[in-house]
Design an enzyme around this catalytic site. Structure first.
Site, mmCIF file in Angstrom:
data_model
loop_
_atom_site.group_PDB
_atom_site.id
_atom_site.type_symbol
_atom_site.label_atom_id
_atom_site.label_comp_id
_atom_site.label_asym_id
_atom_site.label_seq_id
_atom_site.Cartn_x
_atom_site.Cartn_y
_atom_site.Cartn_z
ATOM 1 N N ARG A 146 -5.605 2.710 -10.571
ATOM 2 C CA ARG A 146 -4.336 3.239 -10.076
ATOM 3 C C ARG A 146 -3.918 4.493 -10.831
ATOM 4 O O ARG A 146 -2.878 5.067 -10.506
ATOM 5 C CB ARG A 146 -3.249 2.181 -10.262
ATOM 6 N N ARG A 161 6.075 -9.379 5.083
ATOM 7 C CA ARG A 161 5.292 -10.330 4.277
ATOM 8 C C ARG A 161 6.244 -11.219 3.462
ATOM 9 O O ARG A 161 6.035 -12.423 3.365
ATOM 10 C CB ARG A 161 4.375 -9.521 3.354
ATOM 11 N N ARG A 181 7.492 1.211 -6.329
ATOM 12 C CA ARG A 181 6.038 1.062 -6.155
ATOM 13 C C ARG A 181 5.457 2.223 -5.353
ATOM 14 O O ARG A 181 4.364 2.710 -5.656
ATOM 15 C CB ARG A 181 5.719 -0.279 -5.474
#
Ligand code: AMP
Length: 192
Positions: free
Chosen positions: A88, A127, A150
């Site tokens: 990442r 979700r 995020r």
């Protein structure tokens, strides 16, 4: 064959990784799953990363590189590794290259799942709602506030990897907005 699935949260990396595990006997290495497991098992590391994860920020390179190193060193007989949610940062990408090199292995494909932010927010909040409807609990970071952080972390720290792997001639991009089956077919076409 070792591959990276690259894309923002909600792009479908986990879903596609699970299919590759079933279909190609590959091993999914999700640093997010490893970190969540460390939290529930109450390890020292789990306690350290919990707050960071809930806020939607990235945990340190040192921690995630250590987790990946541990898994790669286990070896075993399988169809290769799928890196899901790792690397990442550029430092993680460099570390992965060095680790694979050290172990005499290669990175064969970097597959970017291309999506847009509206879909990500919809998928992730969906979700969370599904998890609650099924009587469970949503991920602590699947809420609007953490999601913003995020996504920002993705654009600031992770999206430079697209250029990095493109420059290395390893990047292939697929349309992550297509149906799950169509995305799987695009990935299969890349993997051959
Ligand atoms: P994920 O399940 O991949 O969405 O990851 C959930 C959270 O775990 C992220 O928001 C980060 O806080 C942390 N995390 C997972 N993978 C990494 C990584 N490679 N580097 C830094 N933090 C990570």
């Amino acid at each position: 064959m070792n591959i990276i699935l690259l894309g923002p949260p909600g792009a479908g990396k986990g879903t596609q990784a699970a299919r590759l595990v079933d279909e190609r006997n590959m091993v999914q290495l999700s640093t997010g799953d490893m970190l969540r497991a460390a939290r529930t098992s109450g390890t020292e590391m789990g306690k350290i990363v919990a707050g960071v994860m809930d806020r939607g920020e990235l945990v340190t390179d040192e921690i995630v590189i250590g987790l990946i190193r541990e898994q790669l060193e286990k070896g075993g007989d399988h169809g290769g590794f799928i890196f899901d949610g790792f690397p990442r940062t550029l430092a993680q990408a460099d570390a992965l290259g060095a680790l694979l090199n050290e172990l005499g292995q290669s990175l064969d494909h970097v597959i970017e799942l291309q999506v847009n932010d509206d879909v990500l927010v919809e998928r992730i909040l969906g979700r969370a709602a599904e998890a609650v409807a099924a009587g469970g609990t949503a991920r602590a970071d699947d809420n609007e506030e953490s999601l913003k952080i995020r996504l920002m972390a993705y654009y600031k720290q992770t999206s430079p990897l697209i250029g990095y792997y493109h420059a290395k001639g390893q990047l292939q991009s697929v349309d992550g907005l297509a149906s799950m089956d169509d995305v799987a077919a695009s990935i299969a076409a890349v993997l051959g």
